[in-house]
Write a protein that holds these residues in place. Structure first.
Motif, PDB file in Angstrom:
ATOM      1  N   LEU A 164       0.831  -1.214   0.000  1.00 56.76           N
ATOM      2  CA  LEU A 164       0.000   0.000   0.000  1.00 56.76           C
ATOM      3  C   LEU A 164       0.862   1.260   0.000  1.00 56.76           C
ATOM      4  O   LEU A 164       0.481   2.278  -0.591  1.00 56.76           O
ATOM      5  N   GLU A 165       2.018   1.208   0.647  1.00 60.62           N
ATOM      6  CA  GLU A 165       2.947   2.346   0.572  1.00 60.62           C
ATOM      7  C   GLU A 165       3.380   2.581  -0.873  1.00 60.62           C
ATOM      8  O   GLU A 165       3.482   3.739  -1.321  1.00 60.62           O
ATOM      9  N   GLN A 166       3.595   1.512  -1.611  1.00 57.96           N
ATOM     10  CA  GLN A 166       3.989   1.653  -3.009  1.00 57.96           C
ATOM     11  C   GLN A 166       2.825   2.139  -3.865  1.00 57.96           C
ATOM     12  O   GLN A 166       3.029   2.891  -4.832  1.00 57.96           O
ATOM     13  N   VAL A 167       1.614   1.721  -3.525  1.00 60.14           N
ATOM     14  CA  VAL A 167       0.442   2.241  -4.234  1.00 60.14           C
ATOM     15  C   VAL A 167       0.347   3.750  -4.043  1.00 60.14           C
ATOM     16  O   VAL A 167       0.086   4.501  -4.997  1.00 60.14           O
ATOM     17  N   ASP A 168       0.546   4.210  -2.816  1.00 59.34           N
ATOM     18  CA  ASP A 168       0.465   5.651  -2.542  1.00 59.34           C
ATOM     19  C   ASP A 168       1.487   6.442  -3.337  1.00 59.34           C
ATOM     20  O   ASP A 168       1.254   7.605  -3.696  1.00 59.34           O
ATOM     21  N   GLU A 169       2.633   5.829  -3.613  1.00 53.65           N
ATOM     22  CA  GLU A 169       3.692   6.521  -4.348  1.00 53.65           C
ATOM     23  C   GLU A 169       3.513   6.439  -5.866  1.00 53.65           C
ATOM     24  O   GLU A 169       4.124   7.211  -6.606  1.00 53.65           O
ATOM     25  N   ALA A 170       2.679   5.513  -6.324  1.00 54.68           N
ATOM     26  CA  ALA A 170       2.526   5.288  -7.762  1.00 54.68           C
ATOM     27  C   ALA A 170       1.559   6.298  -8.367  1.00 54.68           C
ATOM     28  O   ALA A 170       0.635   6.784  -7.708  1.00 54.68           O
ATOM     29  N   GLU A 171       1.754   6.595  -9.633  1.00 55.47           N
ATOM     30  CA  GLU A 171       0.830   7.448 -10.381  1.00 55.47           C
ATOM     31  C   GLU A 171      -0.107   6.577 -11.207  1.00 55.47           C
ATOM     32  O   GLU A 171       0.271   5.520 -11.697  1.00 55.47           O
ATOM     33  N   GLY A 172      -1.359   7.038 -11.347  1.00 52.69           N
ATOM     34  CA  GLY A 172      -2.306   6.347 -12.213  1.00 52.69           C
ATOM     35  C   GLY A 172      -3.015   5.179 -11.578  1.00 52.69           C
ATOM     36  O   GLY A 172      -3.759   4.469 -12.265  1.00 52.69           O
ATOM     37  N   ILE A 173      -2.820   4.954 -10.297  1.00 50.92           N
ATOM     38  CA  ILE A 173      -3.512   3.875  -9.602  1.00 50.92           C
ATOM     39  C   ILE A 173      -3.649   4.266  -8.142  1.00 50.92           C
ATOM     40  O   ILE A 173      -2.766   4.926  -7.578  1.00 50.92           O
ATOM     41  N   ARG A 174      -4.768   3.911  -7.521  1.00 50.34           N
ATOM     42  CA  ARG A 174      -4.986   4.269  -6.124  1.00 50.34           C
ATOM     43  C   ARG A 174      -5.705   3.143  -5.405  1.00 50.34           C
ATOM     44  O   ARG A 174      -6.269   2.240  -6.030  1.00 50.34           O
ATOM     45  N   PHE A 175      -5.669   3.216  -4.077  1.00 51.44           N
ATOM     46  CA  PHE A 175      -6.339   2.235  -3.241  1.00 51.44           C
ATOM     47  C   PHE A 175      -7.666   2.799  -2.753  1.00 51.44           C
ATOM     48  O   PHE A 175      -7.748   3.953  -2.333  1.00 51.44           O
ATOM     49  N   VAL A 176      -8.729   1.984  -2.828  1.00 51.43           N
ATOM     50  CA  VAL A 176     -10.038   2.344  -2.289  1.00 51.43           C
ATOM     51  C   VAL A 176     -10.381   1.326  -1.211  1.00 51.43           C
ATOM     52  O   VAL A 176     -10.596   0.150  -1.510  1.00 51.43           O
ATOM     53  N   GLY A 177     -10.404   1.770   0.027  1.00 52.71           N
ATOM     54  CA  GLY A 177     -10.686   0.880   1.137  1.00 52.71           C
ATOM     55  C   GLY A 177     -12.175   0.694   1.351  1.00 52.71           C
ATOM     56  O   GLY A 177     -12.968   1.627   1.208  1.00 52.71           O
ATOM     57  N   THR A 178     -12.575  -0.530   1.680  1.00 58.35           N
ATOM     58  CA  THR A 178     -13.967  -0.846   1.975  1.00 58.35           C
ATOM     59  C   THR A 178     -14.087  -1.234   3.447  1.00 58.35           C
ATOM     60  O   THR A 178     -13.093  -1.320   4.177  1.00 58.35           O
ATOM     61  N   CYS A 179     -15.311  -1.498   3.877  1.00 51.45           N
ATOM     62  CA  CYS A 179     -15.559  -1.771   5.294  1.00 51.45           C
ATOM     63  C   CYS A 179     -15.152  -3.176   5.713  1.00 51.45           C
ATOM     64  O   CYS A 179     -14.905  -3.417   6.892  1.00 51.45           O
ATOM     65  N   ASN A 180     -15.133  -4.112   4.793  1.00 55.98           N
ATOM     66  CA  ASN A 180     -14.647  -5.456   5.097  1.00 55.98           C
ATOM     67  C   ASN A 180     -14.261  -6.148   3.793  1.00 55.98           C
ATOM     68  O   ASN A 180     -14.530  -5.645   2.699  1.00 55.98           O
ATOM     69  N   GLU A 181     -13.608  -7.289   3.931  1.00 56.84           N
ATOM     70  CA  GLU A 181     -13.052  -7.960   2.752  1.00 56.84           C
ATOM     71  C   GLU A 181     -14.117  -8.574   1.862  1.00 56.84           C
ATOM     72  O   GLU A 181     -13.944  -8.625   0.632  1.00 56.84           O
ATOM     73  N   LEU A 182     -15.209  -9.076   2.437  1.00 56.29           N
ATOM     74  CA  LEU A 182     -16.275  -9.625   1.603  1.00 56.29           C
ATOM     75  C   LEU A 182     -16.840  -8.538   0.700  1.00 56.29           C
ATOM     76  O   LEU A 182     -17.018  -8.740  -0.507  1.00 56.29           O
ATOM     77  N   ASN A 183     -17.109  -7.371   1.280  1.00 64.92           N
ATOM     78  CA  ASN A 183     -17.612  -6.263   0.471  1.00 64.92           C
ATOM     79  C   ASN A 183     -16.600  -5.848  -0.584  1.00 64.92           C
ATOM     80  O   ASN A 183     -16.972  -5.463  -1.701  1.00 64.92           O
ATOM     81  N   ALA A 184     -15.321  -5.897  -0.244  1.00 62.66           N
ATOM     82  CA  ALA A 184     -14.278  -5.545  -1.217  1.00 62.66           C
ATOM     83  C   ALA A 184     -14.318  -6.495  -2.406  1.00 62.66           C
ATOM     84  O   ALA A 184     -14.175  -6.068  -3.564  1.00 62.66           O
ATOM     85  N   ALA A 185     -14.501  -7.793  -2.136  1.00 62.45           N
ATOM     86  CA  ALA A 185     -14.578  -8.758  -3.236  1.00 62.45           C
ATOM     87  C   ALA A 185     -15.803  -8.514  -4.096  1.00 62.45           C
ATOM     88  O   ALA A 185     -15.740  -8.586  -5.331  1.00 62.45           O
ATOM     89  N   TYR A 186     -16.947  -8.222  -3.472  1.00 62.12           N
ATOM     90  CA  TYR A 186     -18.143  -7.884  -4.238  1.00 62.12           C
ATOM     91  C   TYR A 186     -17.909  -6.638  -5.086  1.00 62.12           C
ATOM     92  O   TYR A 186     -18.332  -6.560  -6.249  1.00 62.12           O
ATOM     93  N   ALA A 187     -17.249  -5.633  -4.490  1.00 62.96           N
ATOM     94  CA  ALA A 187     -16.991  -4.396  -5.227  1.00 62.96           C
ATOM     95  C   ALA A 187     -16.045  -4.641  -6.400  1.00 62.96           C
ATOM     96  O   ALA A 187     -16.219  -4.074  -7.488  1.00 62.96           O
ATOM     97  N   ALA A 188     -15.049  -5.489  -6.188  1.00 63.76           N
ATOM     98  CA  ALA A 188     -14.127  -5.816  -7.281  1.00 63.76           C
ATOM     99  C   ALA A 188     -14.858  -6.544  -8.400  1.00 63.76           C
ATOM    100  O   ALA A 188     -14.570  -6.342  -9.590  1.00 63.76           O
ATOM    101  N   ASP A 189     -15.817  -7.387  -8.045  1.00 61.83           N
ATOM    102  CA  ASP A 189     -16.640  -8.058  -9.052  1.00 61.83           C
ATOM    103  C   ASP A 189     -17.403  -7.025  -9.875  1.00 61.83           C
ATOM    104  O   ASP A 189     -17.404  -7.067 -11.120  1.00 61.83           O
ATOM    105  N   GLY A 190     -18.063  -6.069  -9.213  1.00 57.81           N
ATOM    106  CA  GLY A 190     -18.791  -5.026  -9.942  1.00 57.81           C
ATOM    107  C   GLY A 190     -17.881  -4.184 -10.813  1.00 57.81           C
ATOM    108  O   GLY A 190     -18.243  -3.809 -11.935  1.00 57.81           O
ATOM    109  N   TYR A 191     -16.688  -3.874 -10.320  1.00 57.83           N
ATOM    110  CA  TYR A 191     -15.702  -3.105 -11.083  1.00 57.83           C
ATOM    111  C   TYR A 191     -15.343  -3.843 -12.372  1.00 57.83           C
ATOM    112  O   TYR A 191     -15.317  -3.256 -13.465  1.00 57.83           O
ATOM    113  N   ALA A 192     -15.081  -5.146 -12.247  1.00 54.19           N
ATOM    114  CA  ALA A 192     -14.668  -5.921 -13.417  1.00 54.19           C
ATOM    115  C   ALA A 192     -15.777  -6.019 -14.447  1.00 54.19           C
ATOM    116  O   ALA A 192     -15.516  -6.055 -15.650  1.00 54.19           O
ATOM    117  N   ARG A 193     -17.025  -6.059 -14.007  1.00 50.23           N
ATOM    118  CA  ARG A 193     -18.125  -6.166 -14.972  1.00 50.23           C
ATOM    119  C   ARG A 193     -18.248  -4.897 -15.809  1.00 50.23           C
ATOM    120  O   ARG A 193     -18.697  -4.961 -16.957  1.00 50.23           O
TER     121      ARG A 193
END
Length: 557
Positions: free
Chosen positions: A33-62
């Motif tokens: 995550l430290e490397q993500v913060d330093e990178a350009e063109g990509i960022r981290f979006v935190g969710t409330c828990n990992e299950l929700n993160a997986a669901y959100a990643a599924d929606g993102y990919a669709r």
């Protein structure tokens, strides 16, 4: 060229079009995550828990075509596993990344937190490997090879892959290729490609009753533009399975409707089952999209487009990239010479019954008129999906639903992910109160990200789909009646999202008019009788009960 392992991974993710990594921080992934913060063109979006993160990643990919999920070892990976398995079932390409314990601790079998404290570091990979097309632990020696293999596999197979990144190697420098990642699929075997094209063109030329039947793989593998163009060029009518909604244009005069075995309309069933040339996209029939397995496809007239092969009347042609084959067919196939098609009939004028309580029978046709071209429509499994199933969607709309996995609560985080991937499109979510309560906290992330969706919460005091299967008046199908409309301000006091409530058709009209006139997000709670349901659900419930419980079950004591 030399770079760190973490930077190499992030560069690869950016190359394939990922601009957000969705997940939850943990001690084993903080270095990345430290490397993500330093990178350009990509960022981290935190969710409330990992299950929700997986669901959100599924929606993102669709909506984007590919996504990235970040968790931590053990507790995070397993919390996300239900969402990863759902992506596998729905054929969604998702790159799951987990920060893992240090490589030296793994090799020396340390007893660590987030583990069974037995020195076994293969159990998590083995668990997640059951639901992914590739699961690998990265080392400095294999990083380039395995990261690229995982990405290629994910893109080719349209399945999740899982990468464990030990916490002590992310900042190590390795030698990497100086050529960009190539995401293109391999080309076809020339002879197999030509043979398949010739045979398909021959079958098409002899067919009198051709039909296209689309399922979700048509979308996942990018077949939709070519299939739509072939249908229009040849005047071939088309239908879809309920799991293939939102693929081909439902406003076109060639559109037949939904095929659901014995549950189909007579015209759709006749067209599909009596076709002398049926084109499919590897349909997967479950009880919910087959009329309880009453589907009858004409196998002797079947052409099936798979991901890397075609099957023609039962004969497999392998070594084919189907997108190349579709391009050839679209170029060579003769255009129809018949007269112009009749335009699809327009919807009749909607007459509001001002003081009438909202009912399932009238609410869903009204919402179908609210939808517009290019909308992303997201419907929770159960009442919302079945209610919308009888409606026709606007052209160019996208439909997101967990039609096969059917995990309730999926859609609210999926809404978050899809909006991250396609912020330019209007997003509308239809979700029941019971499903909403599973993942409600992700509304806070939606508001934190300044997203402005339209959320329609169907408040019918519990699990309506379960009531019609068993326990209409049983307490186990009830949920607490929250003050749903207050939640946007609870999660973000300065939110611009506006809450609405409707119990009658007149109140619904007033709310929809206000929503149409505003660019702000909307949270619309609609109130319905707990024993009211769409017609499709009223028949689905008893059918499911008979299938699940048998002749001696609780419905037939």
């Amino acid at each position: 060229m030399r770079t760190t392992i973490g930077e190499f991974l992030l560069d690869r993710l950016k190359t394939v079009g990922i601009t957000e990594i969705i997940g939850v921080p943990g001690d084993f992934n903080l270095n990345l995550l430290e490397q993500v913060d330093e990178a350009e063109g990509i960022r981290f979006v935190g969710t409330c828990n990992e299950l929700n993160a997986a669901y959100a990643a599924d929606g993102y990919a669709r909506s984007r075509g590919l996504s990235a999920l970040l968790t931590t070892y053990g507790v995070g990976e397993l919390s996300a596993l239900n969402g990863i398995a759902g992506a596998a079932a729905e054929h969604v390409p998702l790159i799951s990344i987990a920060g893992a314990p240090p490589l030296y601790a793994t090799e020396d079998r340390y007893a660590l937190h987030h583990t069974m404290a037995d020195g076994n570091f293969s159990d998590m990979l083995a668990s997640i490997g059951q639901f992914t097309a590739a699961a690998v632990r990265i080392t400095p020696m294999n990083a380039v090879e395995e990261i690229d293999r995982a990405l290629h596999t994910c893109l080719r197979e349209k399945r999740p892959v899982h990468i464990q990144l030990p916490s002590d190697i992310s900042h190590l420098t390795i030698e990497v290729p100086d050529t960009p990642f190539d995401a293109t699929l391999p080309t076809s075997d020339p002879e197999r490609l030509e043979s398949a094209a010739e045979r398909i063109l021959e079958m098409f030329g002899n067919a009198q009753r051709p039909v296209i039947l689309a399922d979700l793989d048509a979308d996942r593998h990018g077949f939709v533009p070519a299939l739509q163009a072939i249908a229009e060029k040849t005047r071939t009518p088309y239908a879809h399975l309920s799991s293939g909604r939102g693929t081909l244009n439902e406003q076109h005069p060639l559109y037949l409707g939904t095929y659901n075995g014995a549950g189909s309309s007579p015209a759709v069933r006749e067209a599909v089952e009596n076709s002398d040339f049926l084109i499919t996209t590897t349909p997967r029939f479950i009880e919910g999209n087959s009329g309880a397995f009453t589907h009858q496809l004409p196998e002797e007239a079947l052409l099936d487009f798979g991901d890397q092969h075609v099957s023609i009347q039962g004969e497999h042609y392998v070594g084919i990239t189907v997108l190349e084959l579709l391009d050839i067919l679209l170029e060579r196939i003769p255009a129809a010479t018949s007269k112009d098609l009749e335009p699809a009939p327009e919807q009749p004028e909607w007459i509001v019954q001002e003081d009438s309580p909202l009912t399932q029978e009238r609410m869903w046709p009204r919402f179908s008129r609210f939808l517009r071209s290019d909308d992303v429509v997201i419907a929770e499994a159960g009442t919302s999906n079945i209610g919308l199933g009888a409606q026709t969607f606007p052209a160019n709309s996208r439909y997101i639903n967990s039609s096969i996995w059917g995990s309730i609560g999926f859609t609210l985080p999926a809404l978050l992910g899809s909006q991250l991937a396609a912020p330019e499109r209007r997003h509308i979510l239809f979700i029941g109160d019971g499903s909403f309560q599973l993942t409600a906290q992700e509304l806070s992330t939606i508001l934190r990200e300044d997203q402005a969706p339209i959320i329609v919460l169907v408040n019918n005091r519990g699990y309506t789909i379960e009531r019609f299967i068993l326990g209409m008046n049983s307490g186990y199908n009830d949920v607490a009646n929250w003050s749903y409309g207050d939640l946007p301000k609870v999660f973000r006091p300065d939110t611009t999202m506006v809450s609405y409530s409707a119990s009658t058709e007149g109140e619904l009209e007033e709310a929809l008019a206000s929503i149409e006139a505003s660019d702000a997000g909307a949270f619309l709670e609609v109130h319905l009788d707990p024993e009211d349901a769409p017609a499709g659900l009223q028949s689905f419930g008893p059918m499911t009960a008979d299938f699940d419980y048998g002749p001696r079950g609780p419905r037939n004591p």
